[in-house]
Design an enzyme around this catalytic site. Structure first.
Site, short mmCIF file in Angstrom:
data_model
loop_
_atom_site.label_atom_id
_atom_site.label_comp_id
_atom_site.label_asym_id
_atom_site.label_seq_id
_atom_site.Cartn_x
_atom_site.Cartn_y
_atom_site.Cartn_z
N GLY A 222 0.82 -1.21 0.00
CA GLY A 222 0.00 0.00 0.00
C GLY A 222 0.85 1.25 0.00
O GLY A 222 1.96 1.29 -0.55
N SER A 223 0.38 2.29 0.68
CA SER A 223 0.97 3.63 0.54
C SER A 223 2.37 3.78 1.10
O SER A 223 3.06 4.76 0.79
CB SER A 223 0.05 4.66 1.18
OG SER A 223 -1.18 4.73 0.48
#
Length: 576
Positions: free
Chosen positions: A291-292
């Protein structure tokens, strides 16, 4: 008249026969005592001589300060010859043995009844005091062989990292398995002469080869910080209803792993009762989409290529079309003018995609590889996996966008911690280290060689990313829960859709936070990951508090003072 035969003739024939028979015996005697005496002597010696194994003492595993995490102590292996236990005394013997060995009388009685064999193992890893007590109880044909047993004084502390030892004395998982040859040493042996009853014959010769004890291994793990990390992540797993959690603490300047914690963790003193899935060190082996937290790599590629700067302005809507998919930010918003720094601080997927399009898939792929994606991290961490990095030529249309914000590529917690160690270390990646050193034959400590160093990005790029990550923990960032009073903290939240291999589809989330402190003079990296939480799912909500707890404990434990500086003013919004 009847004439009798001559007695002289009968006597002569008898003497000839006796002479022939005696000559055979004499020849056989000459053969046995003269010609073949050495052969028969050797055969007799072989019948009397037996080889006994002298076990080597397994080396200890300690933390960085010498606290024992795995230790070997003397024990006994208790056995019996059932053929020499008379039936009338079996019941009494079974009761005595069962009480002292902690086994059922039925189990012991069944072994004593096995008169078809002369050896029955009753128990391993018996305390020498208990074995002595049993021998004094005069149980017939009982013997106690000297052995060693493995103890884990810290219980479940770093359980899957350390691993455990099986009944055959070999390591089964973790450091115990990866360094089994070094820890185990070499068994010795002794040849002794015994009588028919198995007892050693006094005054007879013996040959002895001394065992070579195993070497001790010192890990880079700090016991206290490991305990704090394990406690914090286990509590958050419980509160969030997650399947599992992981925390890694790493020294920025050496890449030594100070803590590698999983929640829940394996209790090494009761490993037999745990399922096989509990033996896996999730921090090194579990693969997930980051993810981020992966956006720093996209930022690094764009900054290195000089296609963007932290102040580059983008017009950022809350969604963007990529091939056949429409990709969105985590929260709906109107089209907004953002600097790249602001897009990172607020973890905008759309803003990250816009920056990634300026460099293209090939350059992004090469940067992912440079940071270690798709390859095992090295450094001796047992069970470490390589993750999954598909070649950019095979990326789908939408994957060319999703990879930029950490979906469509898979890593381990160890790999992601290494990414942030690289940024914190001025762009120089160091192979993660888990072994601080070993002892040689004389007991002298031999430090392990330093990890291989590779420059991934320039010092300038690393500093620019650090300022962006510091903003992500600031008032306008998604990682505010990771802020620590008095310290400058740089870090990034991560919230990713979680692929469930059993279901064959995306189900649930992976929440994470990773960062370092002090931001202007980095010393420690801390990463926290929660898999499939059910009470909330954002990284800033669930993983950032774990980061704060562990980092606060670690900087106090390491006596790392605040730098006393303040973050320089930066341009967060367009028009400032």
């Amino acid at each position: 008249m009847l004439r009798l035969g001559s007695p002289r003739r009968r006597i002569n024939i008898g003497l000839i026969g006796m002479t022939f028979i005696l000559s055979i015996f004499a020849g056989r005697l000459i053969q046995m005592q003269g010609l073949d005496s050495k052969v028969y002597e050797a055969a007799a010696a072989d019948q009397r001589q037996h080889t006994e194994e002298i076990p080597a003492k397994r080396g200890s595993i300690t933390d960085a300060k010498g606290h024992e995490l795995a230790v070997t102590v003397e024990a006994r292996e208790v056995s019996v010859d059932p053929t020499k236990v008379p039936p009338p005394v079996r019941a009494k013997a079974a009761a005595i043995l069962a009480a002292q060995l902690g086994k059922s009388e039925q189990e012991i009685a069944a072994k004593l009844a096995r008169t078809d064999t002369r050896y029955q193992l009753l128990a391993r890893d018996v305390d020498p005091v208990v074995a002595t007590r049993l021998l004094q109880a005069r149980v017939p044909a009982l013997s106690a062989k000297k052995t060693y047993r493995r103890l884990y004084p810290a219980g479940d502390l770093a359980g899957t990292l350390i691993g455990f030892v099986g009944d055959d004395g070999d390591g089964l998982g973790g450091i115990e398995q990866a360094k089994n040859k070094l820890l185990a040493g070499h068994d010795g042996e002794q040849r002794v002469e015994t009588g028919r009853d198995g007892q050693r014959i006094p005054m007879t010769s013996s040959q002895r080869t001394a065992p070579v004890n195993g070497q001790d291994i010192r890990l880079t793990i700090d016991r206290d910080i490991q305990w704090a990390a394990q406690k914090s992540v286990t509590e958050q797993v419980r509160k969030s209803g997650a399947d599992s959690g992981t925390v890694i603490v790493m020294d920025v300047q050496t890449a030594q792993i100070i803590a590698m914690a999983n929640g829940p963790e394996l209790d090494l003193n009761n490993w037999r009762k745990a399922p096989a899935t509990a033996y896996v060190n999730k921090a090194a082996a579990d693969v997930f989409e980051p993810g981020s937290t992966n956006k720093v790599i996209t930022a690094a590629a764009a900054l290195e290529a000089r296609e963007v700067t932290p102040d580059t302005v983008f017009q950022v809507p809350d969604n963007i079309r990529c091939a056949d998919r429409v990709l969105r930010d985590a929260h709906a918003h109107k089209a907004e003018t953002m600097t790249f720094r602001q897009a990172m601080a607020q973890s905008s997927n759309v803003g990250t995609i816009m920056a990634a399009r300026k460099i293209g898939s090939e350059r992004l792929y090469e940067m992912l590889k440079a940071f270690g994606f798709g390859s095992k991290p090295g450094g001796g961490v047992p069970g470490a996996e390589a993750g999954l990095l598909p070649n950019y030529k095979n990326w789908s249309g939408s994957q060319s966008c999703t990879v930029s914000y950490g979906q469509g590529v898979s890593v381990t917690a160890l790999q992601m911690a290494s990414v942030y160690q690289t940024i914190a270390n001025g762009g120089v990646k160091i192979e993660p280290q888990i072994i601080a050193g070993t002892t040689d034959g004389s007991g002298r400590f031999v430090p392990a060689p330093a990890g291989k160093q590779t420059r991934v990005v320039s010092t300038t790029t690393a500093k620019e990313i650090t300022t962006m990550l510091e903003s992500a923990v600031g008032a306008e960032g998604t990682g505010q829960a990771a802020a620590i009073d008095g310290y400058r903290v740089a870090g990034k939240t991560g919230t990713a859709n979680r692929y469930d291999a059993k279901l064959g589809r995306y189900e649930g989330y992976t929440a994470s936070f990773v960062g370092f402190a002090p931001a202007d003079k980095p010393r420690l990296v801390v990463l926290s990951v929660l898999q499939n939480p059910r009470n909330g799912h954002f990284g800033g909500q669930l993983a950032a508090p774990v980061f704060k707890d562990v980092m606060t404990f670690a900087i106090k434990s390491k006596k790392i003072p605040p730098t006393g500086s303040v973050a320089p003013p930066v341009r967060m919004r367009a028009g400032q």
